[in-house]
Design a protein around this motif. Structure first.
Motif, PDB file in Angstrom:
ATOM      1  N   ALA A 171      76.322  19.868 135.021  1.00  0.00           N
ATOM      2  CA  ALA A 171      75.547  21.059 134.606  1.00  0.00           C
ATOM      3  C   ALA A 171      75.384  21.274 133.173  1.00  0.00           C
ATOM      4  O   ALA A 171      74.425  21.674 132.597  1.00  0.00           O
ATOM      5  N   THR A 211      66.084  21.968 135.978  1.00  0.00           N
ATOM      6  CA  THR A 211      66.852  22.962 136.776  1.00  0.00           C
ATOM      7  C   THR A 211      66.938  22.487 138.255  1.00  0.00           C
ATOM      8  O   THR A 211      68.130  22.594 138.816  1.00  0.00           O
ATOM      9  N   ILE A 214      69.508  19.561 138.247  1.00  0.00           N
ATOM     10  CA  ILE A 214      70.932  20.158 138.556  1.00  0.00           C
ATOM     11  C   ILE A 214      71.230  20.546 139.771  1.00  0.00           C
ATOM     12  O   ILE A 214      72.261  20.150 140.299  1.00  0.00           O
ATOM     13  N   SER A 218      73.716  18.267 142.197  1.00  0.00           N
ATOM     14  CA  SER A 218      75.099  18.995 142.407  1.00  0.00           C
ATOM     15  C   SER A 218      75.124  19.060 144.197  1.00  0.00           C
ATOM     16  O   SER A 218      76.353  18.675 144.596  1.00  0.00           O
TER      17      SER A 218
END
Length: 237
Positions: A171, A211, A214, A218
């Motif tokens: 991140a 975004t 990310i 994840s």
């Protein structure tokens, strides 16, 4: 002072293009591998160069250059904020690896101070953007405010997730990538393409695109690590 500004401008451009050209390599290469580590450090080196030079150039334009227009002042404040955001994200991405084995809360002054600076500067920039009717400075700093808050929460709490440092490193470095590409779309691309104005949507495009990346990565690695843990348990049985 102007001579130093011109020198740092060249250094800034070099560091920016270095970061822009190598930022994708650590994303697509084997994590922890030699190429990943070398390209990652090259990227960090480029961003450190960019952040330091950007901070000086912004201060120079605002306080030392009598020919600076009001629009230049606004862009200079944004340049300073990008310097804070990018350096804070890169620093965080490195430090979470340094303390990946921690089991308790973290109280290192600089590790807490950098996110606090990011939150404080983000609030100040948003207020300035509102007062000066500058949409980029009004809305983009919210990214930094949220990022700074998430970093603070990570440090002041004991780790609850296995491989927590992996996700935070991911991140942090991708947030730094947002800064890299945003700075290019705001400052570099219009000058290279000879454009007098750029839509604010283009300025926010890196945030809009990275975004979800990310979040997606994840989720992917969370499932991957969970699958590995289940496999290990099965083998043990």
């Amino acid at each position: 002072m102007e001579f130093l500004f011109n020198i740092l401008k060249i250094v800034h451009i070099f560091g920016g293009f270095l970061a822009l050209f190598v930022f994708w390599i650590p994303i697509v290469t084997k994590k922890g591998g030699r190429v990943h580590r070398i390209s990652g450090w090259l990227y960090v080196g480029g961003m450190v160069t960019v952040a330091i030079s950007a901070f000086y150039m912004g201060i120079y334009r605002i306080f030392l250059d009598p020919s600076t227009s009001s629009e230049d002042v606004s862009f200079s404040w944004f340049l300073i904020f990008i310097a804070i955001l990018s350096s804070a994200a890169a620093y965080y991405g490195i430090r979470v690896l340094r303390f990946k084995k921690r089991k308790t809360r973290h109280r290192h002054a600089l590790d807490l101070g950098y996110p606090l600076l990011l939150v404080f500067s983000g609030i100040c920039m948003s207020v300035y953007g509102f007062l000066s009717d500058f949409p980029l400075l009004l809305w983009f700093p919210i990214v930094g405010i949220l990022l700074g808050i998430s970093q603070l929460f990570y440090w002041i709490q004991a780790p609850k997730k296995k491989m927590h440092w992996w996700f935070e490193h991911l991140a942090g470095m991708l947030a730094c990538c947002i800064s890299t590409i945003t700075a290019f779309t705001v400052f570099g691309a219009p000058r290279l393409l000879g454009l007098e104005s750029v839509s604010i949507i283009i300025w926010f495009l890196p945030t809009i695109l990275i975004t979800p990346l990310i979040i997606g990565l994840s989720i992917y690695y969370s499932k991957k690590f969970s699958g590995s843990n289940k496999t290990n348990v099965t083998h043990k049985k």
